[in-house]
Motif scaffolding. Structure first.
Motif, mmCIF file in Angstrom:
data_model
loop_
_atom_site.group_PDB
_atom_site.id
_atom_site.type_symbol
_atom_site.label_atom_id
_atom_site.label_comp_id
_atom_site.label_asym_id
_atom_site.label_seq_id
_atom_site.Cartn_x
_atom_site.Cartn_y
_atom_site.Cartn_z
ATOM 1 N N GLU A 1 62.270 -19.825 -22.147
ATOM 2 C CA GLU A 1 63.569 -19.877 -21.471
ATOM 3 C C GLU A 1 63.463 -20.647 -20.157
ATOM 4 O OE1 GLU A 1 64.848 -15.869 -20.983
ATOM 5 O OE2 GLU A 1 65.239 -15.538 -23.127
ATOM 6 N N LEU A 2 62.351 -20.487 -19.465
ATOM 7 C CA LEU A 2 62.149 -21.228 -18.219
ATOM 8 C C LEU A 2 62.154 -22.725 -18.497
ATOM 9 C CD1 LEU A 2 61.400 -21.527 -15.215
ATOM 10 C CD2 LEU A 2 59.002 -21.264 -15.880
ATOM 11 N N GLU A 3 61.440 -23.135 -19.523
ATOM 12 C CA GLU A 3 61.364 -24.559 -19.832
ATOM 13 C C GLU A 3 62.741 -25.125 -20.172
ATOM 14 O OE1 GLU A 3 58.285 -27.545 -22.156
ATOM 15 O OE2 GLU A 3 57.989 -25.369 -22.181
ATOM 16 N N GLU A 4 63.531 -24.361 -20.915
ATOM 17 C CA GLU A 4 64.884 -24.814 -21.257
ATOM 18 C C GLU A 4 65.763 -24.934 -20.017
ATOM 19 O OE1 GLU A 4 66.270 -25.911 -24.136
ATOM 20 O OE2 GLU A 4 64.186 -25.888 -24.812
ATOM 21 N N ALA A 5 65.669 -23.944 -19.130
ATOM 22 C CA ALA A 5 66.465 -23.970 -17.903
ATOM 23 C C ALA A 5 66.048 -25.122 -16.993
ATOM 24 C CB ALA A 5 66.326 -22.637 -17.169
ATOM 25 N N VAL A 6 64.763 -25.363 -16.919
ATOM 26 C CA VAL A 6 64.248 -26.471 -16.107
ATOM 27 C C VAL A 6 64.811 -27.799 -16.602
ATOM 28 C CG1 VAL A 6 62.155 -27.805 -15.613
ATOM 29 C CG2 VAL A 6 62.137 -25.321 -15.319
ATOM 30 N N LYS A 7 64.811 -27.978 -17.907
ATOM 31 C CA LYS A 7 65.343 -29.218 -18.498
ATOM 32 C C LYS A 7 66.808 -29.424 -18.121
ATOM 33 C CE LYS A 7 62.472 -29.212 -22.692
ATOM 34 N NZ LYS A 7 62.490 -29.056 -24.167
ATOM 35 N N LYS A 8 67.595 -28.358 -18.222
ATOM 36 C CA LYS A 8 69.031 -28.458 -17.955
ATOM 37 C C LYS A 8 69.343 -28.746 -16.493
ATOM 38 C CE LYS A 8 70.420 -25.428 -21.784
ATOM 39 N NZ LYS A 8 71.022 -24.121 -22.152
ATOM 40 N N LEU A 9 68.515 -28.218 -15.590
ATOM 41 C CA LEU A 9 68.804 -28.362 -14.163
ATOM 42 C C LEU A 9 68.084 -29.538 -13.519
ATOM 43 C CD1 LEU A 9 68.783 -24.584 -13.114
ATOM 44 C CD2 LEU A 9 70.766 -26.067 -13.514
ATOM 45 N N HIS A 10 67.259 -30.210 -14.271
ATOM 46 C CA HIS A 10 66.535 -31.374 -13.750
ATOM 47 C C HIS A 10 67.517 -32.525 -13.533
ATOM 48 C CE1 HIS A 10 63.144 -33.968 -12.972
ATOM 49 N NE2 HIS A 10 63.456 -34.794 -13.969
ATOM 50 N N ASP A 11 67.726 -32.879 -12.290
ATOM 51 C CA ASP A 11 68.737 -33.897 -11.955
ATOM 52 C C ASP A 11 68.223 -34.758 -10.801
ATOM 53 O OD1 ASP A 11 71.050 -35.363 -11.757
ATOM 54 O OD2 ASP A 11 72.251 -33.734 -10.895
ATOM 55 N N PRO A 12 67.176 -35.544 -11.033
ATOM 56 C CA PRO A 12 66.571 -36.316 -9.939
ATOM 57 C C PRO A 12 67.512 -37.338 -9.308
ATOM 58 C CG PRO A 12 65.688 -36.985 -12.079
ATOM 59 C CD PRO A 12 66.474 -35.742 -12.310
ATOM 60 N N ASP A 13 68.490 -37.814 -10.081
ATOM 61 C CA ASP A 13 69.441 -38.789 -9.509
ATOM 62 C C ASP A 13 70.231 -38.188 -8.354
ATOM 63 O OD1 ASP A 13 68.624 -40.700 -11.284
ATOM 64 O OD2 ASP A 13 70.231 -40.325 -12.730
ATOM 65 N N ASN A 14 70.394 -36.861 -8.390
ATOM 66 C CA ASN A 14 71.102 -36.160 -7.318
ATOM 67 C C ASN A 14 70.153 -35.356 -6.426
ATOM 68 O OD1 ASN A 14 73.962 -36.839 -7.784
ATOM 69 N ND2 ASN A 14 73.610 -35.863 -9.778
ATOM 70 N N GLY A 15 68.882 -35.714 -6.506
ATOM 71 C CA GLY A 15 67.907 -35.127 -5.585
ATOM 72 C C GLY A 15 67.427 -33.743 -5.921
ATOM 73 N N VAL A 16 67.615 -33.284 -7.173
ATOM 74 C CA VAL A 16 67.152 -31.951 -7.567
ATOM 75 C C VAL A 16 66.225 -32.076 -8.775
ATOM 76 C CG1 VAL A 16 67.788 -29.671 -8.413
ATOM 77 C CG2 VAL A 16 69.218 -30.805 -6.699
ATOM 78 N N TYR A 17 65.001 -31.616 -8.607
ATOM 79 C CA TYR A 17 64.034 -31.621 -9.698
ATOM 80 C C TYR A 17 64.032 -30.250 -10.362
ATOM 81 C CZ TYR A 17 62.715 -35.969 -7.544
ATOM 82 O OH TYR A 17 62.766 -37.246 -7.036
ATOM 83 N N GLY A 18 63.674 -30.221 -11.629
ATOM 84 C CA GLY A 18 63.749 -28.961 -12.356
ATOM 85 C C GLY A 18 62.726 -27.938 -11.925
ATOM 86 N N PHE A 19 61.552 -28.407 -11.516
ATOM 87 C CA PHE A 19 60.443 -27.477 -11.292
ATOM 88 C C PHE A 19 59.502 -28.045 -10.240
ATOM 89 C CE2 PHE A 19 56.116 -25.987 -12.424
ATOM 90 C CZ PHE A 19 56.319 -24.610 -12.451
ATOM 91 N N VAL A 20 58.938 -27.183 -9.434
ATOM 92 C CA VAL A 20 57.898 -27.584 -8.504
ATOM 93 C C VAL A 20 56.870 -26.460 -8.397
ATOM 94 C CG1 VAL A 20 59.013 -26.699 -6.399
ATOM 95 C CG2 VAL A 20 57.418 -28.634 -6.242
ATOM 96 N N ALA A 21 55.621 -26.860 -8.253
ATOM 97 C CA ALA A 21 54.514 -25.921 -8.064
ATOM 98 C C ALA A 21 53.339 -26.735 -7.536
ATOM 99 C CB ALA A 21 54.148 -25.216 -9.372
ATOM 100 N N TYR B 1 52.027 -25.698 -17.999
ATOM 101 C CA TYR B 1 52.038 -25.945 -16.556
ATOM 102 C C TYR B 1 52.048 -27.440 -16.267
ATOM 103 C CZ TYR B 1 50.757 -25.226 -11.619
ATOM 104 O OH TYR B 1 50.739 -25.211 -10.244
ATOM 105 N N ALA B 2 51.146 -28.176 -16.937
ATOM 106 C CA ALA B 2 51.051 -29.617 -16.692
ATOM 107 C C ALA B 2 52.328 -30.342 -17.092
ATOM 108 C CB ALA B 2 49.855 -30.191 -17.461
ATOM 109 N N ASN B 3 52.909 -29.973 -18.226
ATOM 110 C CA ASN B 3 54.114 -30.659 -18.696
ATOM 111 C C ASN B 3 55.327 -30.379 -17.819
ATOM 112 O OD1 ASN B 3 52.782 -31.898 -20.811
ATOM 113 N ND2 ASN B 3 53.198 -30.238 -22.258
ATOM 114 N N LEU B 4 55.426 -29.150 -17.300
ATOM 115 C CA LEU B 4 56.534 -28.843 -16.397
ATOM 116 C C LEU B 4 56.469 -29.718 -15.146
ATOM 117 C CD1 LEU B 4 56.709 -24.934 -16.631
ATOM 118 C CD2 LEU B 4 58.530 -26.528 -17.250
ATOM 119 N N LEU B 5 55.266 -29.861 -14.597
ATOM 120 C CA LEU B 5 55.112 -30.688 -13.401
ATOM 121 C C LEU B 5 55.273 -32.171 -13.708
ATOM 122 C CD1 LEU B 5 52.141 -29.079 -11.420
ATOM 123 C CD2 LEU B 5 54.547 -29.130 -10.782
#
Length: 441
Positions: free
Chosen positions: A186-206, A248-252
């Motif tokens: 579910e985290l991976e799916e949510a990260v994909k949906k909220l990943h919006d680098p054009d508007n300055g928001v990345y899906g995930f950081v660690a 972990y690697a793929n999310l980053l």
């Protein structure tokens, strides 16, 4: 006359019995057997010990309460609070030389316990913690105690803890109608949906720095049913480990910000605190940085959640970040233990938690006063993490930093697009060599 004598004899016996009863009620135990400070006058008048502590909320509480403790016990405590690196350097020099000072010191269990124990620098505390029933050693969480144990011996007592949790942007999830992820899928799916680098928001950081990332990788491993090692064998190339590392690697790689290879926790936290990431996973202890208006642009938008479950369930680390240990060369072990018992007792842990320092006592987490220093949403996340957590967040060897580099390099290879399975096989051999080398010594 005989009747009056019997009456006086009876009265004398009664008085003696009352005196005996009162002595039992008011601390008639020998000081050396129960170490109950403050119950027998001032048992340590004329005695002094030295304690080294790192900069932390727990140390601040101990310093503020120290005059009361010294008044109760007569013990003089020379308390020195040092920057973390300075603390490590002073301890290394003095303990290597066999110095009896400091008598008590703060220790980072998962970095130092095995080395300090092997070198004979620390006094095992198993005998001490069971002396006084009021101390209630069983009140400490099991995984926190796991962090402070080496070869089945208790090397230090937990002073503060950390858990890996999930930080998220409440506003972004609400706007997108996305529930808080409970699983890694579910985290991976949510990260994909909220990943919006054009508007300055990345899906995930660690964390993406090779050495620094390993502690945060750990919960991904545990939640997939893996670990760094098992029964003396390196296990970082098992299918479960590969799954956790790849996630972990793929999310980053796919949803992280630029420059992630150079990010330890301050840099990764900074990205999230500036509102540039939807999700961030790291240690619970850094939560206050995201609620500080001076460092955060999302003060009222930060959510806290349990680390999401993998195929083995939700298994975040729950570790002792700092513990209190006793110098095996101390000339005042009884006095040193009295200080440790007080500093890690329920009252001090409660006061420390009220200042935002997560302790390891279950009873304090269940006390409304004990959790008053934390955000309301944060409390159940930590409470649950303590119950299900794993008591280590890094390889369990003496050469911790070397092992972290080896394991972290697998993630780096993944971030660079190289084959993770091949990297894990090579790293597993290198890590096994460390395990075997330390066994042989």
């Amino acid at each position: 006359m005989r009747i009056r004598c019997i009456q006086w004899t009876t009265l004398f016996v009664c008085i003696m019995l009352m005196a005996s009863t009162l002595a039992g009620c008011f601390g008639g135990h020998d000081q050396d057997s129960d170490n109950s400070f403050g119950k027998n006058g001032k048992p340590y008048t004329g005695t002094s010990i030295t304690a080294y502590m790192g900069v932390s909320p727990a140390a601040d509480v101990i310093r503020s309460m120290l005059p009361e403790f010294e008044s109760q016990t007569g013990l003089k405590v020379n308390l020195q609070i040092l920057a973390n690196e300075q603390l490590s350097q002073k301890l290394s020099v003095q303990l290597t030389a066999g110095s009896s000072n400091p008598d008590v010191f703060m220790i980072r269990p998962l970095e130092e316990v095995k080395l300090f124990h092997k070198n004979g620098w620390v006094q095992p505390l198993d005998e001490y913690v069971r002396r006084n029933p009021d101390y209630d050693f069983d009140d400490f969480s099991k995984s926190a105690i796991e962090s402070t144990t080496a070869d089945g011996k208790l090397i230090s007592v937990p002073l503060s803890t950390e858990q890996q949790i999930l930080y998220y942007r409440k506003d972004l999830l609400e706007q997108a109608g996305i529930p808080v992820p409970k699983t890694l899928d579910e985290l991976e799916e949510a990260v994909k949906k909220l990943h919006d680098p054009d508007n300055g928001v990345y899906g995930f950081v660690a964390r993406g720095q090779r050495n620094a990332l390993v502690t945060q990788l750990s919960s991904f491993l545990y939640s997939e049913g893996a670990d760094f090692q098992k029964d003396g064998k390196a296990t970082i190339n098992t299918p479960e480990a590969i799954k956790g590392i790849s996630r972990y690697a793929n999310l980053l790689k796919n949803y992280g910000p630029p420059g992630v290879l150079n990010m330890a926790w301050p840099q990764a936290m900074g990205v999230f605190a500036q509102g540039k990431a939807a999700f961030f996973t790291d240690a619970s202890a850094i939560y206050s940085s995201m609620l500080d208006p001076g460092t955060s642009k999302i003060v009222n938008k930060v959510g806290f959640a349990m680390f999401p479950a993998g195929q083995a369930g939700a298994k975040p680390f729950n570790i002792t970040a700092w513990g209190l240990a006793m110098n095996s060369a101390s000339a005042n072990k009884e006095a040193a233990w009295t200080f440790i018992e007080w500093a890690t007792g329920k009252d001090l842990v409660l006061k420390s938690q009220q200042r935002g320092n997560p302790g390891a006592r279950n009873s304090v987490w269940n006390d409304p006063q004990g959790v008053s220093g934390f955000p309301e949403e944060y409390i159940p996340v930590i409470s649950e993490s303590i119950q299900v957590g794993v008591g280590h967040d890094r390889p369990q060897v003496i050469s911790v930093s070397e092992a972290r580099d080896i394991i972290g390099d697998i993630v780096i290879k993944g971030l660079l697009g190289e084959d993770i399975k091949d990297a894990a096989d090579k790293a597993n051999q290198a890590y096994q060599a460390i395990i075997d080398r330390e066994k042989a010594k």
